[in-house]
Design an enzyme around this catalytic site. Structure first.
Site, mmCIF file in Angstrom:
data_model
loop_
_atom_site.group_PDB
_atom_site.id
_atom_site.type_symbol
_atom_site.label_atom_id
_atom_site.label_comp_id
_atom_site.label_asym_id
_atom_site.label_seq_id
_atom_site.Cartn_x
_atom_site.Cartn_y
_atom_site.Cartn_z
ATOM 1 N N CYS A 2 26.128 54.894 44.356
ATOM 2 C CA CYS A 2 26.242 56.171 43.647
ATOM 3 C C CYS A 2 26.698 57.271 44.606
ATOM 4 C CB CYS A 2 24.908 56.572 43.063
ATOM 5 S SG CYS A 2 24.228 55.348 41.956
ATOM 6 N N ARG A 27 33.678 55.210 46.796
ATOM 7 C CA ARG A 27 32.420 54.475 46.825
ATOM 8 C C ARG A 27 32.271 53.562 45.613
ATOM 9 N NH1 ARG A 27 28.579 57.332 50.082
ATOM 10 N NH2 ARG A 27 26.836 56.772 48.766
ATOM 11 N N TRP A 76 26.911 53.954 40.261
ATOM 12 C CA TRP A 76 27.192 52.517 40.461
ATOM 13 C C TRP A 76 25.919 51.834 39.992
ATOM 14 C CZ3 TRP A 76 30.806 48.988 42.099
ATOM 15 C CH2 TRP A 76 30.346 47.778 42.611
ATOM 16 N N ASN A 102 20.498 58.500 43.860
ATOM 17 C CA ASN A 102 21.099 57.286 44.416
ATOM 18 C C ASN A 102 19.963 56.503 45.040
ATOM 19 O OD1 ASN A 102 22.563 55.343 45.772
ATOM 20 N ND2 ASN A 102 23.260 56.725 47.390
ATOM 21 N N GLY A 103 19.809 55.225 44.666
ATOM 22 C CA GLY A 103 18.743 54.414 45.248
ATOM 23 C C GLY A 103 17.944 53.709 44.178
ATOM 24 N N GLU A 485 33.573 30.046 56.943
ATOM 25 C CA GLU A 485 33.784 31.469 56.681
ATOM 26 C C GLU A 485 34.526 32.121 57.852
ATOM 27 O OE1 GLU A 485 33.739 33.277 54.199
ATOM 28 O OE2 GLU A 485 33.608 35.320 54.926
ATOM 29 N N LYS A 489 38.057 34.038 57.387
ATOM 30 C CA LYS A 489 38.247 35.439 57.784
ATOM 31 C C LYS A 489 39.440 35.564 58.730
ATOM 32 C CE LYS A 489 35.707 37.805 55.498
ATOM 33 N NZ LYS A 489 35.963 36.815 54.510
ATOM 34 N N GLU A 492 42.797 34.967 56.755
ATOM 35 C CA GLU A 492 43.195 35.966 55.749
ATOM 36 C C GLU A 492 43.525 37.320 56.380
ATOM 37 O OE1 GLU A 492 40.400 36.834 52.579
ATOM 38 O OE2 GLU A 492 38.707 36.818 53.927
ATOM 39 N N HIS A 508 37.141 12.283 63.410
ATOM 40 C CA HIS A 508 37.724 11.465 62.343
ATOM 41 C C HIS A 508 39.147 11.905 61.995
ATOM 42 C CE1 HIS A 508 33.937 9.403 61.875
ATOM 43 N NE2 HIS A 508 33.339 10.581 61.870
ATOM 44 N N LYS A 604 41.641 41.889 45.741
ATOM 45 C CA LYS A 604 40.182 41.967 45.862
ATOM 46 C C LYS A 604 39.502 41.132 44.782
ATOM 47 C CE LYS A 604 36.334 43.282 47.601
ATOM 48 N NZ LYS A 604 35.938 42.485 48.786
#
Ligand code: M6R
Length: 609
Positions: A2, A27, A76, A102-103, A485, A489, A492, A508, A604
């Site tokens: 938020c 945000r 949000w 916010n929270g 991962e 990263k 990409e 192998h 995204k």
């Protein structure tokens, strides 16, 4: 996350607030609203969706040119659907107070029940509406609003940044913070509060960084900061901000990705908020209370979310004894021989909640009669709406295309799920739970302390290895998904070809590729598998391969670059490993001049097959 802005000054406040909200748009938000006082009444205008919708409504509501004090909010969603009735500001039942927040107020259900018993009614699903009514209630017994505000905040557990207006003081704003960002902007004949500096940067560069447990009362010409606990005055240095607007939106970081990597300690704290018992010996996931402990769990996801699931499997199997199968969504959805029924639970993991393959997998699972569970970041997203139950990661919007903090939040939630199902199945003792929860609670501070040196080490190594055209990432056990991962990263972001492998699989076939030009990044932590991965590293070195080893203090390992991070026993060490991998990729890409936040060919949210 938020966004909040409050303004008290000499300018027409509504446009100042709307423009401030626009500068907080980065945000992310799903609804917006503003509040102000005119002619002895509180006025609240709210709209679902983008700020344009709010502006249309404001235009219809008539000009508010005389108003020089107002507050605004972009929401949000965390409690309740992203609908207008849940948008902020929220007013108290008696119409005297309005608040933006916010929270998360962790104990809002208890407070709500108490207020409801006293006759309060609630029009939204939010914890915020509960808070504003609690303040109104406390006002009946406290000498003034300031004392009532402080008293209510002392009762509210959790995280908040709030701005409060009183119709009887139309030129004054109150604000407070606890574990959520809130900054005070000091102008000439005007003052601001906001979640982030860009909201008021065109008007003032002078700021006061409010601390947790502080309240501020301000009008156009004065402000006073006090401790919430006893209202004793606090003096803060007024700092001058040098950033431009773009840098300010990134919190002073070069890229959103770097900002999001550095947000991870807070993301862990936020994900834990409201999900632990007061005694810190049990996990509370009320969203799962109505579902059985799964007899068979199928995790389905794509990309980074898939890697989270792969990592989470170790915890779900070891801590909760839940048998887990995991599959990439684009494969799962076209499997001809899916054997699913009412005893199966399908957990789909998706930051965006909109990934086409993952959504299709969810629908197929539902068609087969399986229970479905979504683990999403975006509230109200398609997956969140369609799954029979949903858990939110509460990581805040992730702007960089490369996912970082979302993975941390997903791993954290999978950890909580493992403890929760372990406790419900009676296979994880109270002592075991306490120990793991204590480890989780220690993580934010540990990571916060390590991030600067991790960043420096990543920078140094990126300079050394940026010219490589290929990379292996190796790990074993719960570090294998992290190796995957790390490789994702690097490719990409920097467009360097990178492959993640289970270290034992190297011999192998893949080891045929190793030579002096093909480096390896090995995750070799202080655990039972260390001797095994050290042997795999020796095999790589025997083929002249250069090696970076991410390891713990005291581990005996001789490679080109040893990167030591503090030891955390068990799989929770992943929360320190992951940022190292992210930072190495970030620094490599940035050094090579790549577009870090928006890598080529990537979106995204992958809403097409
Ligand atoms: O929104 P989702 O978590 O469903 O997205 C899944 C993948 O598209 C995503 O993780 C992707 O792999 C990112 N580019 C990783 O950084």
């Amino acid at each position: 996350m938020c966004g909040i802005i409050g303004y008290a000054g000499h300018r027409p406040a509504v446009p100042v607030v709307v423009e401030g909200l626009r500068r907080l748009e980065y945000r992310g938000y799903d609804s917006a609203g503003i509040g102000f006082c005119r002619s002895g009444e509180l006025h609240i205008v709210r709209a679902e969706g983008k700020l344009g919708n709010l502006e249309e409504k404001l235009a219809k509501a008539g000009p508010a040119v005389t108003v020089t004090c107002a507050m605004g909010h972009t929401r949000w969603a965390t409690h309740g659907a992203p609908e207008e009735r849940n948008a902020h500001p929220h007013a108290s039942n008696d119409g005297s107070l309005a608040i933006v927040h916010n929270g998360i107020i962790e104990n809002y259900q208890e407070i709500k029940a108490d207020l409801a018993a006293r006759g309060y009614v609630f029009r939204s699903d939010t914890d915020t509406e509960v808070l504003v009514n609690l303040i109104a209630e406390r006002r009946k017994s406290e000498p003034d609003l300031l004392h009532a505000f402080a008293a209510a905040l002392r009762e509210a557990h959790g995280a908040y940044a709030v701005c409060l207006f009183d119709r009887d003081e139309p030129d004054t704003m109150y604000a407070a913070r606890m574990a959520a960002p809130l900054i005070f902007g000091v102008g000439t004949g005007e003052n601001f509060v906001a979640s982030d500096i860009p909201a008021f940067l065109p008007y003032t560069r002078k700021v006061v960084f409010l601390e947790d447990g502080e309240i501020v009362r301000a009008d156009a010409n004065s402000y006073a900061v006090m401790r919430t606990s006893d209202l004793t005055p606090v003096t803060h240095e007024v700092k001058t901000i040098q950033w431009d607007m773009q840098a300010a939106q990134k919190g002073g970081y070069r890229h959103f990705m770097l900002k999001e990597i550095f947000e991870q300690p807070r993301v862990i704290t936020d994900a834990l908020t409201g999900r632990l018992s007061a005694a810190r010996d049990a996990v509370l996931l009320k969203e799962l209370d109505a579902l059985p402990v799964p007899k068979r769990l199928h995790i389905v996801a794509c990309g980074t979310s898939y890697h989270s699931g792969l990592w989470g499997r170790h915890l779900l199997e070891n801590w909760a004894h839940v048998p887990v199968q995991i599959e990439i969504a684009s494969e799962f959805r076209y499997r001809e021989s899916l054997m699913l029924g009412p005893d199966d639970m399908v957990l789909v993991i998706s930051q965006s909640g909109e990934t086409a393959d993952t959504l299709a997998a969810l629908r197929i699972a539902a068609e087969h009669g399986a229970q479905t569970l979504g683990l999403c970041n975006v509230v109200g997203s398609s997956i969140a709406r369609e799954a029979s139950a949903v858990l939110y990661t509460q990581a805040g919007p992730e702007i960089s295309v490369a996912s970082t903090k979302a993975m941390t939040s997903q791993m954290l939630m999978l950890t909580l799920m493992a403890i929760y199902w372990g406790q419900r199945a009676g296979v994880l003792s109270a002592e075991g739970r306490r120990e793991r929860i204590a480890q989780l609670l220690a993580l934010p501070a540990q990571l916060e302390a390590q991030l600067p040196s991790m960043h420096e080490q990543a920078r140094m190594l990126s300079r050394k290895y940026a010219q490589a055209r290929n990379f292996f990432y190796l790990g074993r056990g719960h570090c294998y998904p992290l190796a995957l991962e790390g490789a994702l990263k690097l490719k990409e972001l920097s467009y360097i070809h990178a492959e993640g492998y289970a270290a034992g699989e190297m011999k192998h076939g893949p080891i045929a590729l190793v030579d002096q030009t093909f480096p390896t990044f090995a995750i070799a932590l202080d655990d039972a598998l260390f001797p095994k991965i050290r042997s795999n590293i020796l095999e790589v070195q025997a083929r002249q391969g250069h090696v970076i080893a991410l390891t713990n203090p005291g581990m005996d390992i001789a490679v080109d670059n040893v990167w030591r991070i503090p030891a955390i026993s068990g799989p929770l060490s992943a929360f320190l490993v992951l940022p190292c991998l992210q930072l190495f990729s970030y620094e490599t890409a940035d050094y090579l001049g790549k577009d870090v936040d928006q890598p080529r060919n990537l979106a995204k949210s992958v809403t097409v097959e």
